[in-house]
Design a protein around this motif. Sequence first.
Motif, PDB file in Angstrom:
ATOM      1  N   UNK A 108      -3.858   4.964  10.157  1.00 47.06           N
ATOM      2  CA  UNK A 108      -3.185   3.646   9.917  1.00 47.06           C
ATOM      3  C   UNK A 108      -3.968   3.272   8.606  1.00 47.06           C
ATOM      4  N   UNK A 109      -5.542   3.920   8.429  1.00 47.57           N
ATOM      5  CA  UNK A 109      -6.191   3.280   7.279  1.00 47.57           C
ATOM      6  C   UNK A 109      -5.606   4.114   6.150  1.00 47.57           C
ATOM      7  N   UNK A 110      -4.887   5.181   6.119  1.00 51.16           N
ATOM      8  CA  UNK A 110      -4.405   5.879   5.026  1.00 51.16           C
ATOM      9  C   UNK A 110      -3.143   4.988   4.257  1.00 51.16           C
ATOM     10  N   UNK A 111      -2.234   4.600   5.401  1.00 54.01           N
ATOM     11  CA  UNK A 111      -1.096   3.587   5.032  1.00 54.01           C
ATOM     12  C   UNK A 111      -1.609   2.425   4.276  1.00 54.01           C
ATOM     13  N   UNK A 112      -2.483   1.813   5.128  1.00 63.74           N
ATOM     14  CA  UNK A 112      -3.177   0.530   4.551  1.00 63.74           C
ATOM     15  C   UNK A 112      -3.852   0.329   3.151  1.00 63.74           C
TER      16      UNK A 112
END
Length: 593
Positions: free
Chosen positions: A585-589
Amino acid sequence: MIPSRTARLRACVFVRAYPPAIIARAFSQSSVNCGAHPRSTLSRLWVPTGGVSATEGESGHGKLVRAGFLRQSQSGIFQLLPLGLRVQQKIEGLLDKHMQSIGASRLSLSTISSEELWRKSGRLEKASSELFRLQDRKETPIILSPTHEEEITTLVASTLKSYKDLPLRLYQTTRKYRDEMRPRHGLLRSREFVMKDLYTFDTSVESAIETYREVSGAYRAFFADLKLPVFIAEASSGDMGGDYSHEYHLANSIGEDTVATCNSCGYVANDEVAKALPPSTDKLGAPVAVADFRVWRGITKDRRTIVNAWYPALGSGSAEADINIHAVKEAVPELDASISDAVRLLGDGTEADSGPAATQLRVLNVVDARLAHSFSNLQPELPCVPTELSNRSLDHSSILRSPSGETLNLLRLADGDGCSNCKTGTLQVHRALELGHTFYLGTRYSEPLELHVALPNTKGGPAPVQMGCYGIGVSRIFGAVAEHKADERGLNWPRAIAPFEVVVIPTSGMTDETLAFYDLLAPGFDVILDDRKETFGWKMQDADLIGYPVTVVLGKPWRERGVCEVQCRSLGVKENVAAEDVPGYLAELLDKL
């Protein structure tokens, strides 16, 4: 040793929250972090927040001070603290990536240069008011360099052996010095600053222009990585020399530059070179009266000519606010635009004149196109001669067109002016911060500093090397992003240059599970753990002020069910995410930041 009941309970919670593979990875990383690479925690980093109160209408610079990024040591000079240094190093690292992508080699030139070298290039007197000048113990005059064209040209001239060594691209990121009369806006106009400058050397004009295009592409990619809406504007070369020049601007109300953009053709230029369509001569209506004339007075560099710039009374009523000094200077290249009290200077310099010397004084009238048809008839009624010089015999002459033959528009650019590039669009005028500038220098420095190379199949001896200069203000970007991205809660860094990408904030004390969760994120992200002994509310306010792109909160849902709260102020995100899904999720954000 038998684990305590509390430790066993924590381990059970951790096992329920995470799959076995993640548990193994976390504890493996924990053992690494306990060794040569300690965890990034705020308790180990000097971040002197607190003690500085917010002010009404606080600027981005004020937030930098309050958040512990920097402190002022004296007017226009700042000390970078650990968070600030991380931001600067990330800007430099991003620049390294893009400079090396075009084959540039990094070096470091001395801050100290000689007055003699600057005198040889012809820049010493032009730049003298902004130079830090001093002498060594042998009374040799030296300066603290605000830029390094002279030094790099001399260095290459002493080492270049053959045209086969070209093209050559050399860059540095160094401190520079400029004795600003009025330092302001923190890092945006300071007396000591950090700048990246690239110098290029080519055998021909065609090769140098191709280099210019390559560097421009690297600059565009750099600003794209920062996700900043930068204008690339046509610009004047000024004292740098050369005839191909562009500036990189960020629109902002505190900017000291003015940029015009066309809503139709995409034309962008700064106010020194931007041109609107020639003005309509009937805009004032008929007839034109003396009351329709306003005047701005300047003086030429030889102090022998008063320049009257006549423009129509359409604007604010302030000569400084309405007049376009750049247009006047284009019509009168010998104008000294730095002088604000021309009449006094002319009077003081000529009071003792008598005889033939007095006849050298003259008045030059530069007339806006909207007034030109009436000027000759109304001239006897206009204050063409300042009262201080009314007893002098002065020659009069007029300029009604630019050197290229166009009618004159002496008013500042304004929203709604017609675009001279496409003839159909209208201009919008922006206040802007200059972040970078590119120049094709040609032989401006290679000629006087004797940087020559023998070329194959040419006659006439060695030829001067073609040069380019490309600067980006590292300190400027630091300060500009702070101003541009800050909101009422604090700073708001883009991912590329944030001091840390992610901050992890537990709502309660530190546990083995908290450390293991941090270790899950550390391999893939630039993350810091707020382990300070402060209240949760204080930590959250501090995180907003510092401006981390993403905040991960480890609260009661995390302790009970392994669910984290992920926040991103820039994107308006506040989402509950299962712990095992947080890395993805952090990577996409972060990709959006």
